[in-house]
Design a protein around this motif. Structure first.
Motif, short mmCIF file in Angstrom:
data_model
loop_
_atom_site.label_atom_id
_atom_site.label_comp_id
_atom_site.label_asym_id
_atom_site.label_seq_id
_atom_site.Cartn_x
_atom_site.Cartn_y
_atom_site.Cartn_z
N UNK A 185 0.72 -1.16 -0.07
CA UNK A 185 0.05 -0.18 -0.13
C UNK A 185 0.81 1.15 -0.07
N UNK A 186 2.04 1.35 0.84
CA UNK A 186 2.92 2.43 0.72
C UNK A 186 3.43 2.46 -0.64
N UNK A 187 3.82 1.39 -1.35
CA UNK A 187 4.48 1.45 -2.66
C UNK A 187 3.17 2.25 -3.48
N UNK A 188 2.18 1.68 -3.52
CA UNK A 188 1.05 2.18 -4.41
C UNK A 188 1.14 3.79 -4.32
N UNK A 189 0.89 4.15 -2.93
CA UNK A 189 0.62 5.54 -2.51
C UNK A 189 1.69 6.29 -3.31
N UNK A 190 2.88 5.99 -3.14
CA UNK A 190 3.97 6.54 -3.83
C UNK A 190 3.61 6.60 -5.12
N UNK A 191 3.52 5.54 -5.77
CA UNK A 191 3.37 5.70 -7.33
C UNK A 191 2.43 6.64 -7.75
N UNK A 192 1.14 6.61 -7.08
CA UNK A 192 0.29 7.62 -7.34
C UNK A 192 0.18 8.96 -6.91
N UNK A 193 1.11 9.01 -5.90
CA UNK A 193 1.14 10.47 -5.33
C UNK A 193 1.24 11.46 -6.28
N UNK A 194 2.21 11.50 -7.32
CA UNK A 194 2.40 12.55 -8.14
C UNK A 194 1.23 12.87 -8.99
N UNK A 195 0.41 12.01 -9.42
CA UNK A 195 -0.97 11.96 -10.01
C UNK A 195 -1.83 12.73 -9.27
N UNK A 196 -1.95 12.32 -7.82
CA UNK A 196 -2.92 12.82 -7.08
C UNK A 196 -2.48 14.17 -6.88
N UNK A 197 -1.21 14.74 -6.46
CA UNK A 197 -0.90 16.04 -6.51
C UNK A 197 -1.33 16.98 -7.63
N UNK A 198 -1.04 16.31 -8.85
CA UNK A 198 -1.30 17.14 -10.03
C UNK A 198 -2.73 17.48 -10.17
N UNK A 199 -3.64 16.62 -9.64
CA UNK A 199 -5.02 16.89 -9.63
C UNK A 199 -5.69 17.32 -8.16
N UNK A 200 -5.11 18.05 -7.55
CA UNK A 200 -5.48 18.40 -6.16
C UNK A 200 -6.77 19.55 -6.38
N UNK A 201 -7.79 19.01 -5.74
CA UNK A 201 -9.07 19.72 -5.98
C UNK A 201 -8.90 21.51 -5.81
N UNK A 202 -9.29 22.34 -6.58
CA UNK A 202 -9.07 23.65 -6.62
C UNK A 202 -9.78 24.33 -5.06
N UNK A 203 -10.69 23.58 -4.73
CA UNK A 203 -11.59 24.19 -3.44
C UNK A 203 -11.84 22.88 -2.75
N UNK A 204 -11.70 23.26 -1.26
CA UNK A 204 -12.31 22.08 -0.20
C UNK A 204 -13.61 21.38 -0.68
N UNK A 205 -13.51 20.25 -0.87
CA UNK A 205 -14.76 19.49 -1.23
C UNK A 205 -15.85 19.60 -0.17
N UNK A 206 -17.09 19.28 -0.36
CA UNK A 206 -18.04 18.99 0.52
C UNK A 206 -17.44 18.22 1.74
N UNK A 207 -18.46 18.36 3.02
CA UNK A 207 -18.16 17.43 3.95
C UNK A 207 -18.36 15.98 3.75
#
Length: 291
Positions: A185-207
């Motif tokens: 899971x740590x390895x998977x998180x590191x692999x997808x981290x750049x993609x996730x950071x590149x698609x950070x939401x522009x605003x805080x999502x709903x609760x």
């Protein structure tokens, strides 16, 4: 099976069934890439904290390359593909396609390990693929290129799950299962981290979206791994994998209850065919069992 183990088995089916519901909530709001990356980051954090408290050695310095590769194909890419498919397919459909993992396992074991399957397993592969075809063509989702692409992504994710399971059997048989879960899971998180950071939401999502992300990562992934490995220890692999039958059922229930995803009779027929296929693969159909 003790009442406690049965309760854990049902709870695991409920949790994994809910994971497809939560993806249907989060993906439209924050995107598939961020959903998959956040889910993995939360799951990895929970599992690593547990491993730390238990004092389990991780051996990251020697095996980090293997964990990265395993994480990418056992969780990273499949989670991303299922999140992308969630744009088009109902939660119940996603769970039904996920149930084809044992079918792909049979095919890969025949192709890679030269282990010829029994007639029951072969019949399961044929029936399962036919069931998915019924869902894709005659189900409640409009038939077209977007839905076909979504089915293809979900099937590709299921194929990766099956392939990574065989890889684990061949190369990580002696590894502590909880350590393997946390490190992959740590390895998977590191692999997808750049993609996730590149698609950070522009605003805080709903609760509701935030809570769905937290539930998806901590409960439907991290806690689910803990429950699953406890079941493997208590009741064995053959009984533990019967949660494959429960996940699509609960996914259909959650989708209908919270998202208004009411399946048609054809959809239910396609789902039933896939579940029959899983029973055939596990040789649970009496007249098809190998003597």
């Amino acid at each position: 099976m003790t009442p406690a183990s049965l309760a854990r088995l049902i709870l695991l089916g409920m949790i994994w069934g809910a994971s497809f519901l939560f993806q249907r909530v989060t993906v439209p709001a924050v995107g598939a890439s961020f959903t998959a990356a956040a889910r993995l980051a939360l799951s990895a954090a929970l599992l690593l904290v547990m491993l730390r408290l238990l004092g389990r050695p991780l051996d990251l310095r020697r095996r980090w390359r293997g964990y990265l590769l395993l994480g990418a194909f056992s969780a990273g890419l499949p989670f991303l593909f299922f999140a992308l498919a969630a744009r088009q397919l109902p939660a119940g459909y996603l769970a039904v396609v996920n149930a084809t993992v044992p079918l792909f396992t049979v095919v890969l074991m025949w192709a890679v390990l030269r282990q010829r399957p029994s007639s029951s397993k072969l019949a399961g592969v044929v029936v399962g693929l036919f069931g998915v075809a019924v869902l894709a063509r005659y189900g409640s989702v409009a038939f077209g290129l977007p839905s076909l692409l979504a089915f293809a992504l979900a099937l590709a994710a299921s194929l990766m799950y099956a392939g990574s399971a065989l890889h684990i059997r061949r190369h990580y048989a002696g590894t502590d299962p909880l350590v393997l879960a946390g490190c992959s899971q740590l390895g998977a998180a590191l692999v997808l981290a750049p993609l996730g950071l590149a698609h950070l939401p522009a605003a805080l999502p709903d609760l509701g979206v935030v809570l769905s992300l937290i539930a998806l990562g901590l409960v439907c992934t991290g806690l689910a791994y803990v429950l699953y490995f406890r079941l493997l220890h208590d009741i064995g692999t053959e009984k533990a994998v019967t949660n494959t039958f429960l996940v699509p059922i609960f996914a259909q229930i959650w989708g209908a209850a919270f998202l208004g995803e009411h399946p048609t009779w054809i959809s239910l027929a396609g789902s039933a065919l896939v579940l029959l296929a899983v029973a055939l693969v596990f040789e649970k159909v009496p007249w098809m069992r190998r003597r």
